[in-house]
Design a protein around this motif. Structure first.
Motif: not given
Ligand SMILES: Nc1ncnc2c1ncn2[C@@H]1O[C@H](COP(=O)(O)OP(=O)(O)OP(=O)(O)O)[C@@H](O)[C@H]1O
Ligand SMILES: [Mg+2]
Length: 219
Positions: A15, A21, A40-47, A164, A197
């Motif tokens: 936003r 992120v 780790p979870s939340g590190s930004g991989k999916s983003t 994943e 991960h």
């Molecule tokens: N649609 C969204 N809107 C706002 N914030 C988001 C959104 N999707 C993810 N985030 C935030 O972005 C950051 C990265 O999230 P992301 O899903 O990319 O992590 P990840 O490494 O894929 O985690 P995981 O291993 O749990 O899948 C996190 O802090 C998450 O809360």
């Protein structure tokens, strides 16, 4: 090696005004590479995966895919780029009213280029040659995920993004899935980014980068 992807100084926030992120990510991928994106979870991989896969609008000037800037590409260019890649997710999203073979063949339907792989042969190469007529619910989780791998690869994409893909699988099935991705991607000559991960499958990569709090760790 021809370059598929070039990311330079990518920062991204969900936003306007919210904390980003992803911070200043730079990353390259060449044809034939299997890049493991760990962290780790939340590190930004999916983003990061969603931006590369055109599932989200990228900021201008930071992601170059197949020679085009994703942030400024018009709609038609984005669609053309999207045809050249495929995604696999933790959930396989198979169509339950189609058999294994029909699910894979469906992967070629929305493809403007001719498919280069035969659906049945690809399933056989992934160890499912005797399950072509099965419905998804008659397959194990690992078998279903291998059908999803075949569906993604059957259109001979130049880039495979896997987020994943083994998270819900036991060791044996996780192995079959990633070994299948590696073998078939090599055969079809496509680049792969595998976000995970799951320490059990890291060895399948030709290269590994680590994310932490939206940044790529040096090294
Ligand atoms: N649609 C969204 N809107 C706002 N914030 C988001 C959104 N999707 C993810 N985030 C935030 O972005 C950051 C990265 O999230 P992301 O899903 O990319 O992590 P990840 O490494 O894929 O985690 P995981 O291993 O749990 O899948 C996190 O802090 C998450 O809360
Ligand atoms: Mg994720």
């Amino acid at each position: 090696m021809p370059r598929i992807l070039n990311i330079q100084g990518l920062s991204f926030g969900y936003r306007a005004g919210a904390a980003p992120v992803l911070h200043n990510i730079s990353l390259q991928l060449n044809k034939g590479e299997i890049l493991i994106l760990s962290g780790p979870s939340g590190s930004g991989k999916s983003t990061l995966i969603s931006l590369i896969g055109l599932l989200r609008q990228a900021p201008p000037g930071s992601i170059n895919l197949f020679g085009a800037d994703l942030g400024t590409a018009d709609r038609a260019t984005q669609l053309a780029l999207r045809q050249r890649l495929r995604c696999i997710f933790q959930r396989h999203y198979l169509l339950h009213s189609l058999t294994a073979l029909q699910n894979v063949a469906a992967g070629q339907h929305f493809q403007s280029r001719p498919g280069l792989a035969d659906p049945a042969a690809l399933l056989a190469a992934l160890g499912l040659g005797d399950k072509l007529g099965r419905w998804p619910e008659e397959l194990s989780g690992g078998e279903q995920q291998r059908v999803a791998v075949a569906r993604a690869l059957v259109s001979a994409p130049e880039l495979l993004l896997a987020d994943e893909p083994t998270a819900s699988l036991d060791y044996e099935n996780a192995r079959l899935v990633v070994d299948g991705i590696a073998a078939q991607a090599a055969r079809l000559g496509c680049g792969v980014i595998l976000a995970t991960h799951d320490e059990r499958i890291m060895d399948v990569g030709t290269r590994r980068v680590e994310m932490r709090d939206g940044r790529l760790l040096p090294g």
